[in-house]
Design an enzyme around this catalytic site. Sequence first.
Site, PDB file in Angstrom:
ATOM      1  N   THR B  65      44.370  21.919  26.445  1.00 24.98           N
ATOM      2  CA  THR B  65      44.151  21.414  27.787  1.00 24.98           C
ATOM      3  C   THR B  65      45.237  20.412  28.082  1.00 24.98           C
ATOM      4  O   THR B  65      45.937  19.955  27.179  1.00 24.98           O
ATOM      5  CB  THR B  65      42.767  20.727  27.876  1.00 24.98           C
ATOM      6  OG1 THR B  65      42.530  20.388  29.233  1.00 24.98           O
ATOM      7  CG2 THR B  65      42.733  19.462  27.056  1.00 24.98           C
ATOM      8  N   ALA B 113      33.599  20.957  25.565  1.00 25.31           N
ATOM      9  CA  ALA B 113      33.138  20.894  26.952  1.00 25.31           C
ATOM     10  C   ALA B 113      31.718  20.363  27.035  1.00 25.31           C
ATOM     11  O   ALA B 113      31.391  19.526  27.875  1.00 25.31           O
ATOM     12  CB  ALA B 113      33.210  22.284  27.585  1.00 25.31           C
TER      13      ALA B 113
END
Lengths: 245, 268
Positions: B65, B113
Site C-alpha cells: 500500500t 485491514a
Amino acid sequence: MSYDRAITVFSPDGHLFQVEYAQEAVKKGSTVVGVRGKTTVVVGVEKKSVAKLQDDRTVRKICVLDDNVFMAFAGLTADARIVINRARVECQSHRLTVEDPVTVEYITRFICNLKQRYTQSNGRRPFGISSLIAGFDFDGTPHLYQTDPSGTYHAWKANAIGRSAKTVREFLEKNYKEEHVQSDEGAIKLAIKALLEVVQSGGKNIELAVMRQNEPMKILDPEEIERHVLALEKEKEETEKKKKP
Amino acid sequence: MALADILHGDSIHFQRPHGLSFSSGQNDIGFRSEFGDGNNFALKASLGGGCDDGVEKKIEFLHGTTTLAFKFQHGVIVAVDSRATAGAYIASQTVKKVIEINPYLLGTMAGGAADCSFWERLLAKQCRVYELRNKERISVAAASKLLANMVYQYKGMGLSMGTMVCGWDKTGPGLYYVDSEGNRVCGDLFAVGSGSMYAYGTLDSGLRQDLTVDEACELARRAIYQATYRDAYSGGQVNLYHVHSEGWTRVSQDDVLKLHQHYAENNA
C-alpha cells in the site's frame, strides 16, 4: 428507623439517610470560603486552634491537586486524604493519556463520581466531606466548584462550606459584586471579610490560598493576612464614623 | 472476529478482567473507561496459552500500500492508494484506506485491514464518548494516545496496523503515526506502506510550508501516483482528503491510469 443501616436502601420517603448524616458530619467541620475572581481564585479556611506542642504546619486543609487546580474540604480529614490522593493520581493519569492538564470541571466530576460510587455499594459509607475545588482551565478561565457527600457538584462564584456555612453564604450573597472581584486584592478582601464573620480572634485563625492565572497556588503569609485584616478593620471604622451624625 | 478465529479461542469477552472489583475505579486501558463502558478488551488468560498448532498462521495483509499525510499552513493533506493484494494477485482496486473516524478526524489504513478498521471504529466510539463527557472535541494527541494504548495491550500477539491519525484541534493541525508495535510519533510528514519510499522522494522535493491548498493536493496526488508507478503492490485510485479547521473534506478520487496519461500529456 432501620433505614439508615445499609446505605444502599432508600427510606419510604425517598431519603438516603447515610448521605444526610454525612452532610451533618460536614457541618461540624471548620469553615471554608471560596471566591472566584476574574483572574484569581481565593480559598480561605478557618484554622482550628492548635495545641501548644503541635506543629501547625502539618494541619493543612488546602491541598494542591495539580499545577492548575487545588481544593479545600470540610468534614472528616481522613476521608479527605483518600479523595485527594485519588484526585492527584487522576490528574496525572489525565495528563498522560490526553497530554493536557485536567480542567477543573473534569477533576470535580471525577471526585464526585468517586463519592457517588460509595453511596451505592454494599457495606461502605459515604465520604464525609464537602469540598471546594478551585483553579484554572488550560485556556485561563477560573472556576470554583462545590461538591458534597452525595456526589453532586455545582459551579459557584463564591461559596462556603462547614460550620456556619449558611451565615457566610448569606454574607457573600450580600457583598459579592462583580466589580469588586475584578482585582486580586478585591477577591482576597472578600474572602477574608467573609471568614471574619464567623472566625473568632481575627487574622491568627485564618489561612488563605490564592491562585492567579498561570501561577502555582500560593499560601499567604500570616503577616500578609494580618495586613489585610487591619486594612479591613480600618475600613469598617471609617464607615461606622460616616454613619454617625 | 478475525483475531479470535485465528487464535482458535473462545470469543473475547468484552468485560473487565477478573480480579478487578467494579468499585475500585482504577482502569489501565488508557483514558477513563468508566464503569459500564464495556470497553475493556483484555483477552482472557486461556486464549494465548491453549493454542498448540503454532502461532505462525499466515494472514494476508495489506502491507502492499502507499498512504501519506503531511501538515502545511492550511491544515493536513491525506492521500492513499486503493489496491489490495494477496501475494501476486490483485484482490481489489477499490479499497477505502481512509477511515473517517468523525467529522474532524481521519485515520489511514496500512497493514491488516480488519485490524485498522476495527480499532479505528472503536476509537471513534471513544472519541464520541469523550466529546459528550467533556463538552469539547477530543484533541488529536489524545485520540492517537487512546488508539496507541488500546493496541499496546496486544503487542506481540499478531496485530498489524500502521495508521496515521490526522485532524484539526484547538492547537491547530495534528498528525500522529501510530502502529501496532506501540510506536506513536508526532510529525509533519509521514508515508506508510510498501510504496512509501517513492512517495517520500516526491514529497521531500516538493514540500514547502507555504503551499496553497491546490498545490498541496497536487503534490500529494503526484506522490501517490509516483509510488503506484514503481511499486507493484500499490495502485488503483488516489483518494485525497484535506483536513482544515472546520473538519475534513474529500477532495478528489483519481484513477492512477488517467493520471498517468494526464502527466504524460503535460510533459509532451
